[in-house]
Design a protein around this motif. Structure first.
Motif, PDB file in Angstrom:
ATOM      1  N   PRO A 156      37.358-135.508  -6.673  1.00 61.97           N
ATOM      2  CA  PRO A 156      38.468-136.524  -5.921  1.00 61.97           C
ATOM      3  C   PRO A 156      39.783-135.856  -5.730  1.00 61.97           C
ATOM      4  N   HIS A 157      40.325-134.945  -6.559  1.00 62.12           N
ATOM      5  CA  HIS A 157      41.489-134.428  -6.489  1.00 62.12           C
ATOM      6  C   HIS A 157      41.560-132.772  -6.330  1.00 62.12           C
ATOM      7  N   THR A 158      40.048-132.225  -5.973  1.00 64.87           N
ATOM      8  CA  THR A 158      40.144-130.814  -5.877  1.00 64.87           C
ATOM      9  C   THR A 158      39.434-130.497  -4.434  1.00 64.87           C
ATOM     10  N   ARG A 159      39.973-129.643  -3.645  1.00 63.00           N
ATOM     11  CA  ARG A 159      39.581-129.320  -2.344  1.00 63.00           C
ATOM     12  C   ARG A 159      38.374-128.190  -2.708  1.00 63.00           C
ATOM     13  N   LYS A 160      37.321-128.240  -2.069  1.00 60.83           N
ATOM     14  CA  LYS A 160      36.422-127.067  -2.176  1.00 60.83           C
ATOM     15  C   LYS A 160      36.156-126.152  -1.018  1.00 60.83           C
ATOM     16  N   VAL A 161      36.252-124.973  -1.220  1.00 59.51           N
ATOM     17  CA  VAL A 161      36.038-124.046  -0.290  1.00 59.51           C
ATOM     18  C   VAL A 161      34.877-122.933  -0.725  1.00 59.51           C
ATOM     19  N   LEU A 162      33.898-122.674   0.184  1.00 55.81           N
ATOM     20  CA  LEU A 162      32.994-121.809  -0.376  1.00 55.81           C
ATOM     21  C   LEU A 162      33.077-120.510   0.698  1.00 55.81           C
ATOM     22  N   LEU A 163      33.316-119.193   0.245  1.00 47.94           N
ATOM     23  CA  LEU A 163      33.325-118.114   1.153  1.00 47.94           C
ATOM     24  C   LEU A 163      31.829-117.377   0.963  1.00 47.94           C
ATOM     25  N   ARG A 164      31.243-117.277   1.984  1.00 44.13           N
ATOM     26  CA  ARG A 164      30.049-116.337   2.169  1.00 44.13           C
ATOM     27  C   ARG A 164      30.331-114.887   2.305  1.00 44.13           C
ATOM     28  N   ILE A 165      30.517-114.239   1.138  1.00 42.55           N
ATOM     29  CA  ILE A 165      31.122-112.817   1.270  1.00 42.55           C
ATOM     30  C   ILE A 165      30.043-111.870   1.692  1.00 42.55           C
ATOM     31  N   GLY A 166      30.755-110.826   2.850  1.00 49.08           N
ATOM     32  CA  GLY A 166      29.909-109.915   3.041  1.00 49.08           C
ATOM     33  C   GLY A 166      29.778-108.800   2.500  1.00 49.08           C
ATOM     34  N   PHE A 167      29.876-107.685   3.292  1.00 47.88           N
ATOM     35  CA  PHE A 167      29.510-106.026   2.349  1.00 47.88           C
ATOM     36  C   PHE A 167      31.141-105.924   2.185  1.00 47.88           C
ATOM     37  N   ALA A 168      31.645-106.048   0.990  1.00 47.23           N
ATOM     38  CA  ALA A 168      33.117-105.867   0.794  1.00 47.23           C
ATOM     39  C   ALA A 168      33.273-104.405   0.422  1.00 47.23           C
ATOM     40  N   LEU A 169      34.288-103.832   1.102  1.00 52.44           N
ATOM     41  CA  LEU A 169      34.476-102.267   1.141  1.00 52.44           C
ATOM     42  C   LEU A 169      35.667-102.078   0.337  1.00 52.44           C
ATOM     43  N   GLY A 170      35.732-101.251  -0.983  1.00 52.75           N
ATOM     44  CA  GLY A 170      37.031-101.055  -1.698  1.00 52.75           C
ATOM     45  C   GLY A 170      36.965 -99.996  -2.479  1.00 52.75           C
ATOM     46  N   LYS A 171      38.032 -99.526  -3.084  1.00 58.34           N
ATOM     47  CA  LYS A 171      38.078 -98.453  -4.023  1.00 58.34           C
ATOM     48  C   LYS A 171      37.504 -98.478  -5.203  1.00 58.34           C
ATOM     49  N   ASN A 172      36.682 -96.979  -5.588  1.00 58.95           N
ATOM     50  CA  ASN A 172      36.423 -97.201  -7.090  1.00 58.95           C
ATOM     51  C   ASN A 172      35.052 -98.460  -7.423  1.00 58.95           C
ATOM     52  N   GLY A 173      34.295 -98.126  -6.454  1.00 59.19           N
ATOM     53  CA  GLY A 173      32.972 -99.125  -6.936  1.00 59.19           C
ATOM     54  C   GLY A 173      32.774 -99.986  -5.709  1.00 59.19           C
ATOM     55  N   GLY A 174      32.025-101.203  -6.226  1.00 61.26           N
ATOM     56  CA  GLY A 174      31.573-102.190  -5.289  1.00 61.26           C
ATOM     57  C   GLY A 174      30.275-101.709  -4.355  1.00 61.26           C
ATOM     58  N   ALA A 175      30.211-102.287  -3.433  1.00 58.71           N
ATOM     59  CA  ALA A 175      29.095-102.199  -2.383  1.00 58.71           C
ATOM     60  C   ALA A 175      28.990-100.570  -1.950  1.00 58.71           C
ATOM     61  N   LEU A 176      30.386 -99.946  -1.859  1.00 60.83           N
ATOM     62  CA  LEU A 176      30.392 -98.752  -1.060  1.00 60.83           C
ATOM     63  C   LEU A 176      29.981 -97.552  -1.997  1.00 60.83           C
ATOM     64  N   GLY A 177      30.058 -97.789  -3.255  1.00 63.57           N
ATOM     65  CA  GLY A 177      30.006 -96.834  -4.239  1.00 63.57           C
ATOM     66  C   GLY A 177      28.826 -95.911  -4.024  1.00 63.57           C
ATOM     67  N   PRO A 178      27.645 -96.858  -4.225  1.00 58.74           N
ATOM     68  CA  PRO A 178      26.265 -96.010  -3.911  1.00 58.74           C
ATOM     69  C   PRO A 178      26.236 -95.168  -2.634  1.00 58.74           C
ATOM     70  N   LEU A 179      26.601 -95.799  -1.680  1.00 55.66           N
ATOM     71  CA  LEU A 179      26.313 -95.240  -0.222  1.00 55.66           C
ATOM     72  C   LEU A 179      27.394 -93.784  -0.376  1.00 55.66           C
ATOM     73  N   GLN A 180      28.436 -93.896  -0.831  1.00 56.11           N
ATOM     74  CA  GLN A 180      29.478 -92.652  -1.083  1.00 56.11           C
ATOM     75  C   GLN A 180      28.595 -91.627  -1.599  1.00 56.11           C
ATOM     76  N   ASN A 181      27.957 -92.056  -2.792  1.00 58.28           N
ATOM     77  CA  ASN A 181      27.204 -90.840  -3.666  1.00 58.28           C
ATOM     78  C   ASN A 181      26.184 -90.497  -2.801  1.00 58.28           C
ATOM     79  N   LEU A 182      25.489 -91.040  -2.168  1.00 57.44           N
ATOM     80  CA  LEU A 182      24.373 -90.682  -1.307  1.00 57.44           C
ATOM     81  C   LEU A 182      24.996 -89.652  -0.220  1.00 57.44           C
ATOM     82  N   ALA A 183      26.018 -90.039   0.358  1.00 60.50           N
ATOM     83  CA  ALA A 183      26.542 -88.996   1.397  1.00 60.50           C
ATOM     84  C   ALA A 183      27.001 -87.705   0.824  1.00 60.50           C
ATOM     85  N   LYS A 184      27.805 -87.876  -0.342  1.00 63.21           N
ATOM     86  CA  LYS A 184      28.262 -86.825  -1.260  1.00 63.21           C
ATOM     87  C   LYS A 184      27.279 -85.689  -1.461  1.00 63.21           C
ATOM     88  N   PHE A 185      26.142 -86.242  -1.765  1.00 61.28           N
ATOM     89  CA  PHE A 185      24.776 -85.117  -2.080  1.00 61.28           C
ATOM     90  C   PHE A 185      24.044 -84.999  -0.748  1.00 61.28           C
TER      91      PHE A 185
END
Length: 304
Positions: A156-185
């Protein structure tokens, strides 16, 4: 007095990034974690198991301005019977126990934001917006049960939001990390057919989506939390190699990806071999302003 934001299951890559972002904007942050209760870098960590309602963490819900739920066993694993059960149960249990805490609060949060997944659209090259048909398969089943649990009852008193999150790119890990390692080698070639889409977004934009959902009372319901320009895996890996100053890399045919996933990565190969072409239709309609819409620029911002 500063407003408190509670991040349930916020000890991972997305939660830690958002916690820093929120603190820079003057919020207090409490993270509910399976680790020990402690305070680090002005962030309060409180132990919870994601299943049982307990006074210590529930009292923070009662004091909060917003709750954001990241809880759920990682899908980056082999889809054994046990892992499948834990992937589903961890998500449904956290939704249920947070609902209990919110409904029992004397001063419930004004909004609860659930982190969901674009995997609900399955494996498709068709453009997917919020109202597009769902796909098939285990990941789709997980998402459908997850979303149904979140929206099942009225708060009753709380609004609901659901975010369907995509492939989030950020520093120091996350989804990008493994792909960076592949490219590195020099292994960062096209994965599988290369035609599967990656619906990517920069962490700066994702964090701002959470802030908008917290602060703007018009945000309600389901949003595709992704950037406006998805690309194929082939284009993504080519751009990543360019940014990392790596030349041509051999492609990884599907049979080799499956073998490597099962034996080396210990993860389901569908994570690499499937994709979806999603757009943030509702966010764009709400006037959300993206900071990063060009993949090369976004990757340079993160990597360089």
């Amino acid at each position: 007095m500063k407003k408190r934001i509670v991040l349930a299951g916020g000890s991972g890559f997305l939660g830690q990034s958002l916690a820093s972002y929120l603190m820079e904007r003057g919020y207090m942050v409490t993270i509910l974690t399976r680790g020990k209760t402690a305070t680090n870098d002005q962030i309060e960590y409180i132990h919870w198991d994601g299943v049982r309602l307990e006074d210590e963490w529930a009292s923070r819900i009662d004091e909060s301005y917003a709750v954001i739920n990241f809880t759920g066993k990682s899908v980056n694993c082999l889809y054994t019977k046990r892992n499948r059960e834990e992937i589903i149960s961890s998500r449904l249990a956290s939704v249920q126990v947070l609902q209990e805490a919110i409904l029992k609060s004397n001063n419930p949060p004004q909004v609860c934001i659930q982190a969901g997944s674009l995997a609900i659209f399955g494996d498709t090259t068709e453009i997917c917006h919020e109202d597009s048909v769902h796909g098939i398969g285990f990941s789709v089943e997980v998402c459908e049960k997850w979303e149904a649990a979140f929206f099942k009852n009225d708060w009753p008193h709380t609004r609901k939001v659901l975010l369907r999150i995509g492939f989030a790119l950020g520093k120091n890990g996350g989804a990008l990390g493994p792909l960076q390692n592949l490219a590195k080698f020099k292994l960062g070639g096209t994965i599988g057919s290369g035609r599967q889409y990656i619906s990517w977004l920069h962490m700066d934009d994702l964090n701002e989506m959470f802030v908008k959902a917290i602060e703007n009372e018009h945000y309600e319901g389901i949003y595709n939390a992704t950037g406006p320009n998805p690309v194929t895996n082939k284009e993504f890996m080519k751009t990543l190699r360019k940014v990392m100053n790596k030349g041509w890399a051999p492609p990884a045919p599907a049979p080799f990806v499956k073998l490597g996933a099962y034996i080396i990565m210990r993860a389901d190969p569908s994570l690499a071999l499937t994709g979806r072409n999603c757009i943030p239709k509702r966010l764009q309609a709400e006037g959300f302003q993206f900071l990063h819409t060009d993949l090369e620029e976004a990757l340079r911002d993160i990597i360089e």
